[in-house]
Design a protein around this motif. Structure first.
Motif, PDB file in Angstrom:
ATOM      1  N   ARG A  16       0.839  -1.195   0.000  1.00 45.69           N
ATOM      2  CA  ARG A  16       0.000   0.000   0.000  1.00 45.69           C
ATOM      3  C   ARG A  16       0.883   1.258   0.000  1.00 45.69           C
ATOM      4  N   GLY A  17       0.576   2.203  -0.838  1.00 40.12           N
ATOM      5  CA  GLY A  17       1.325   3.458  -0.923  1.00 40.12           C
ATOM      6  C   GLY A  17       2.527   3.400  -1.836  1.00 40.12           C
ATOM      7  N   ASP A  18       2.826   2.240  -2.390  1.00 36.79           N
ATOM      8  CA  ASP A  18       4.023   2.080  -3.226  1.00 36.79           C
ATOM      9  C   ASP A  18       3.959   2.955  -4.473  1.00 36.79           C
ATOM     10  N   ALA A  19       2.797   3.006  -5.121  1.00 36.00           N
ATOM     11  CA  ALA A  19       2.671   3.802  -6.346  1.00 36.00           C
ATOM     12  C   ALA A  19       2.949   5.282  -6.079  1.00 36.00           C
ATOM     13  N   THR A  20       2.447   5.786  -4.969  1.00 35.58           N
ATOM     14  CA  THR A  20       2.658   7.196  -4.631  1.00 35.58           C
ATOM     15  C   THR A  20       4.143   7.505  -4.465  1.00 35.58           C
ATOM     16  N   GLN A  21       4.890   6.577  -3.910  1.00 40.04           N
ATOM     17  CA  GLN A  21       6.325   6.797  -3.702  1.00 40.04           C
ATOM     18  C   GLN A  21       7.120   6.663  -4.996  1.00 40.04           C
ATOM     19  N   LYS A  22       6.731   5.715  -5.839  1.00 38.57           N
ATOM     20  CA  LYS A  22       7.533   5.419  -7.025  1.00 38.57           C
ATOM     21  C   LYS A  22       7.338   6.427  -8.157  1.00 38.57           C
ATOM     22  N   ILE A  23       6.129   6.923  -8.340  1.00 44.37           N
ATOM     23  CA  ILE A  23       5.839   7.778  -9.494  1.00 44.37           C
ATOM     24  C   ILE A  23       6.695   9.040  -9.539  1.00 44.37           C
ATOM     25  N   ALA A  57      -2.001  10.840  -6.293  1.00 43.80           N
ATOM     26  CA  ALA A  57      -1.136  11.465  -5.289  1.00 43.80           C
ATOM     27  C   ALA A  57       0.307  11.512  -5.780  1.00 43.80           C
ATOM     28  N   GLY A  58       0.786  10.416  -6.366  1.00 51.22           N
ATOM     29  CA  GLY A  58       2.154  10.382  -6.864  1.00 51.22           C
ATOM     30  C   GLY A  58       2.387  11.343  -8.005  1.00 51.22           C
ATOM     31  N   MET A  59       1.432  11.459  -8.908  1.00 51.42           N
ATOM     32  CA  MET A  59       1.582  12.365 -10.041  1.00 51.42           C
ATOM     33  C   MET A  59       1.597  13.822  -9.585  1.00 51.42           C
ATOM     34  N   LEU A  60       0.784  14.149  -8.586  1.00 52.04           N
ATOM     35  CA  LEU A  60       0.774  15.523  -8.078  1.00 52.04           C
ATOM     36  C   LEU A  60       2.073  15.871  -7.361  1.00 52.04           C
ATOM     37  N   GLN A  61       2.762  14.869  -6.831  1.00 53.22           N
ATOM     38  CA  GLN A  61       4.051  15.101  -6.180  1.00 53.22           C
ATOM     39  C   GLN A  61       5.202  15.154  -7.184  1.00 53.22           C
ATOM     40  N   SER A  62       4.956  14.697  -8.393  1.00 53.35           N
ATOM     41  CA  SER A  62       6.009  14.613  -9.401  1.00 53.35           C
ATOM     42  C   SER A  62       6.267  15.973 -10.034  1.00 53.35           C
ATOM     43  N   GLU A  63       7.513  16.222 -10.382  1.00 53.46           N
ATOM     44  CA  GLU A  63       7.855  17.464 -11.076  1.00 53.46           C
ATOM     45  C   GLU A  63       7.430  17.410 -12.537  1.00 53.46           C
ATOM     46  N   VAL A  64       7.199  16.217 -13.047  1.00 56.20           N
ATOM     47  CA  VAL A  64       6.791  16.030 -14.435  1.00 56.20           C
ATOM     48  C   VAL A  64       5.380  15.456 -14.461  1.00 56.20           C
ATOM     49  N   GLY A  76      -4.788  18.805   2.461  1.00 52.37           N
ATOM     50  CA  GLY A  76      -3.479  18.697   1.822  1.00 52.37           C
ATOM     51  C   GLY A  76      -3.193  17.363   1.170  1.00 52.37           C
ATOM     52  N   LYS A  77      -4.088  16.375   1.336  1.00 51.49           N
ATOM     53  CA  LYS A  77      -3.884  15.040   0.764  1.00 51.49           C
ATOM     54  C   LYS A  77      -4.745  14.875  -0.484  1.00 51.49           C
ATOM     55  N   PRO A  78      -4.149  14.472  -1.607  1.00 43.90           N
ATOM     56  CA  PRO A  78      -4.930  14.346  -2.839  1.00 43.90           C
ATOM     57  C   PRO A  78      -5.906  13.169  -2.796  1.00 43.90           C
ATOM     58  N   PHE A  79      -7.025  13.326  -3.504  1.00 48.55           N
ATOM     59  CA  PHE A  79      -7.917  12.201  -3.762  1.00 48.55           C
ATOM     60  C   PHE A  79      -8.468  12.342  -5.174  1.00 48.55           C
ATOM     61  N   ALA A  80      -8.883  11.218  -5.739  1.00 49.22           N
ATOM     62  CA  ALA A  80      -9.273  11.212  -7.148  1.00 49.22           C
ATOM     63  C   ALA A  80     -10.678  11.744  -7.378  1.00 49.22           C
TER      64      ALA A  80
END
Length: 301
Positions: free
Chosen positions: A45-52, A76-83, A130-134
């Motif tokens: 759980r949460g792996d995708a958010t960390q890896k993206i 959540a991962g995409m919003l944290q990404s610079e790209v 502050g936490k993203p949701f879809a």
């Protein structure tokens, strides 16, 4: 010209592991669309958010496969990404509400083809303290009813399946005294349910959020259900809610907004995209306009 690169990220446990049976077919669709594919099965759980955020910059497209929880992590991962790269989605969960809202097929081969050949759609998502949701943040009695009701029962009985699982007494019904600030108005009351959503399907039921939903208008659909005087009224309220969210009743408050704040003297359990979102006495929810670019099916002519 360099070959386009695609990251395929999937939850191997979603949908009873169905993707593992269709993996070769899905990858073949991606390759035939001209992509060099990197495959990553999520580990926990949460792996995708960390890896993206670490991987997105090396790819032209991300395609994810899983349920609404997996999609929540990807957002959540995409919003944290610079790209920011386009996101395709192959639904493999039990309800797949957001996929239905985007018009994405429940058939894996069709969804895979649309993920690489479809059109780009700039979609709103949400931010919860502050936490993203879809697509949805919710609290209260119907939250558990919605996501704990067996999908087969919903298929056979439709709206009646929810009535079967509603609380039979007021003591079984959580009720929260809240102050809600929305659209310049302050609303006080005791509420048994609330949802702030950006979807046309919730818990597998279409049009629960009303008939005028646009996923890219910068607005949420808000529904708050006041505490009934007795448990028998809850069935009538639920019937009204499921049949026509646009109608006004003394027990249902609905509106559209780009942000909302909720205050409560006690901590209230919330769900985000159908997953437990912790307990909160204060909540601020904002619409993030056009925050994620999804790949969706072409509009049929």
């Amino acid at each position: 010209m360099d070959q386009k690169k695609l990251l395929f990220l999937f939850n191997p446990h979603a949908g009873r592991g169905m993707i593992q049976l269709r993996l070769t077919e899905v990858l073949d669709i991606f390759v035939k669309a001209g992509y060099e594919v990197t495959v990553y099965p999520t580990q926990e759980r949460g792996d995708a958010t960390q890896k993206i955020p670490l991987m997105a910059g090396r790819f032209d497209r991300l395609v994810c496969c899983g349920g609404d929880g997996t999609l929540n992590e990807v957002v959540a991962g995409m919003l944290q990404s610079e790209v920011r790269i386009p996101v395709g989605y192959i639904p493999a969960g039990s309800t797949n509400d957001f996929a239905q809202s985007l018009g994405i097929s429940s058939e894996m081969d069709e969804a895979a083809a649309d993920a690489v050949n479809g059109r780009l759609f700039d979609c709103d998502v949400g931010e919860f303290n502050g936490k993203p949701f879809a697509y949805i943040a919710a609290f209260g009695v119907f939250t558990e009813v919605s996501y704990q009701t067996d999908q087969r029962l919903k298929t056979v009985l439709g709206h009646a399946a929810y009535l079967v699982n509603t609380p039979k007494s007021l003591k079984d019904m959580p009720s929260y005294r809240m102050e809600v600030e929305v659209n310049g108005e302050t609303i006080y009351g005791d509420f048994v349910y609330g949802m702030i959503s950006n979807a046309t399907s919730v818990a597998g039921m279409k049009n629960l959020t009303g008939g005028t939903v646009a996923l890219d208008d910068g607005l949420f659909e808000v529904t708050l259900v006041k505490t009934p005087q007795n448990p028998y009224m809850l069935g009538d309220i639920l019937t009204n809610l499921l049949s026509s969210n646009d109608s006004d009743t003394p027990y249902i408050y609905s509106c559209k907004t780009d942000h909302i704040e909720v205050y409560c003297d006690e901590e209230v359990p919330w769900t985000l995209d159908g997953e437990f979102g912790d307990n909160h006495s204060y909540v601020k929810i904002q619409n993030l306009h056009h925050a994620i670019t999804f790949v969706v099916p072409e509009v049929s002519s």
